[in-house]
Design a protein around this motif. Structure first.
Motif, mmCIF file in Angstrom:
data_model
loop_
_atom_site.group_PDB
_atom_site.id
_atom_site.type_symbol
_atom_site.label_atom_id
_atom_site.label_comp_id
_atom_site.label_asym_id
_atom_site.label_seq_id
_atom_site.Cartn_x
_atom_site.Cartn_y
_atom_site.Cartn_z
ATOM 1 N N PRO A 18 0.687 -1.118 0.160
ATOM 2 C CA PRO A 18 -0.145 -0.018 -0.160
ATOM 3 C C PRO A 18 0.998 1.196 0.071
ATOM 4 N N LEU A 19 0.264 2.393 -0.262
ATOM 5 C CA LEU A 19 0.926 3.516 -0.329
ATOM 6 C C LEU A 19 0.014 4.551 0.316
ATOM 7 N N SER A 20 0.510 5.544 0.955
ATOM 8 C CA SER A 20 0.144 6.624 1.728
ATOM 9 C C SER A 20 1.016 7.697 1.561
ATOM 10 N N GLU A 22 1.401 12.110 2.353
ATOM 11 C CA GLU A 22 0.621 13.142 2.715
ATOM 12 C C GLU A 22 1.047 14.537 2.359
ATOM 13 N N LEU A 64 -4.943 4.654 -8.052
ATOM 14 C CA LEU A 64 -4.664 5.498 -7.094
ATOM 15 C C LEU A 64 -5.783 6.314 -6.350
ATOM 16 N N SER A 65 -5.821 6.555 -5.395
ATOM 17 C CA SER A 65 -7.020 7.459 -4.905
ATOM 18 C C SER A 65 -6.584 8.561 -4.124
ATOM 19 N N SER A 67 -7.719 11.626 -0.706
ATOM 20 C CA SER A 67 -8.833 11.992 -0.006
ATOM 21 C C SER A 67 -8.308 13.274 0.611
ATOM 22 N N ILE A 75 -4.129 13.625 0.839
ATOM 23 C CA ILE A 75 -3.540 12.390 0.968
ATOM 24 C C ILE A 75 -3.637 11.535 -0.463
ATOM 25 N N SER A 77 -3.102 7.872 -1.916
ATOM 26 C CA SER A 77 -3.194 6.423 -1.579
ATOM 27 C C SER A 77 -3.337 5.465 -2.822
ATOM 28 N N SER A 78 -2.655 4.111 -2.377
ATOM 29 C CA SER A 78 -3.075 3.071 -3.192
ATOM 30 C C SER A 78 -3.182 1.849 -2.403
ATOM 31 N N LYS A 79 -4.059 0.839 -2.602
ATOM 32 C CA LYS A 79 -4.059 -0.389 -1.825
ATOM 33 C C LYS A 79 -3.009 -1.290 -2.397
#
Lengths: 112, 110
Positions: A18-20, A22, A64-65, A67, A75, A77-79
């Motif tokens: 996963p990726l986060s 910020e 990718l997403s 938020s 942020i 993100s990716s799962k």
């Protein structure tokens, strides 16, 4: 004065992890926020933009997403990361539409 | 959709010489913005042009917006080694969606 913080500066992640990422902005309220990706030696591709909390528009369909849980926090993100997700990710903000955008330092992501 | 093209892709300049980089859009723009990205760095906003035919100067840099608001140019006089980097134009069209060109990478030879 306004400042933008983006972290981490570099990141090496295995495929499928996963990726986060910020990004936070200080010194302004209700900024327009953006995530861009830059492939090596290439231009900037707009991934997501947001005009307010919880309001996200996606420009490029991919795994990718984004938020925006708070006014000045954005942020990415990716799962499950793909090799093709490698690149230089840049967060940016602008005060309103049609004015210059100010970029964070960027995150160099390498997916291995 | 809106496309922004930049030429040249690469520019090798002798220190002290002048050069120009060009930006062309397939559609009329509401504004044009220029950014500079130093090697290994992030893009830095330089200037925005809004009016048809507008010309703005920043020291040795001259920015121009075309009469039809579909093209722009950046002219640098007496190039210095500090001018090294990639210069991007970005066209403003529909809401806040800046369409970036691919950039002109400038290399300065002392």
């Amino acid at each position: 004065s306004q400042t933008i913080h983006q972290w981490p500066a570099t990141l090496v992640q295995p495929v499928g992890s996963p990726l986060s990422l910020e990004c936070t902005v200080e010194g302004t309220s209700n900024p327009n926020l953006y995530w861009y990706r830059q492939a090596a030696g290439r231009g900037l591709q707009l991934l997501f933009y947001s005009v307010g909390i919880g309001q996200i528009s996606s420009e490029v369909p991919q795994n990718l997403s984004a938020s925006r849980p708070q006014d000045r926090q954005f942020i990415l993100s990716s799962k499950k990361l793909l090799l093709s997700d490698s690149g230089f990710y840049l967060c940016a903000w602008s005060l309103t539409r049609d004015v210059g955008a100010f970029f964070g330092q960027g995150t160099r992501l390498t997916v291995v | 959709g809106q496309q922004v093209m930049q030429i040249p892709q690469y520019q090798h300049v002798q220190e002290g010489e002048d050069f120009t980089t060009y930006c062309n859009s397939s559609t009329t723009l509401s504004n044009i913005q220029w950014y500079k990205q130093r090697p290994g760095g992030h893009p830095v906003f330089l200037i925005q042009l809004v009016k048809s035919g507008e010309v703005k100067k920043q020291k040795r840099l001259t920015f121009q917006f075309g009469e039809a608001k579909k093209n722009s140019s950046l002219h640098i006089t007496a190039t210095q080694t500090t001018d090294v980097g990639t210069y991007f134009c970005a066209g403003g069209g529909s809401w806040g969606k800046l369409q970036f060109g691919a950039g002109t990478q400038v290399v300065v030879t002392p």
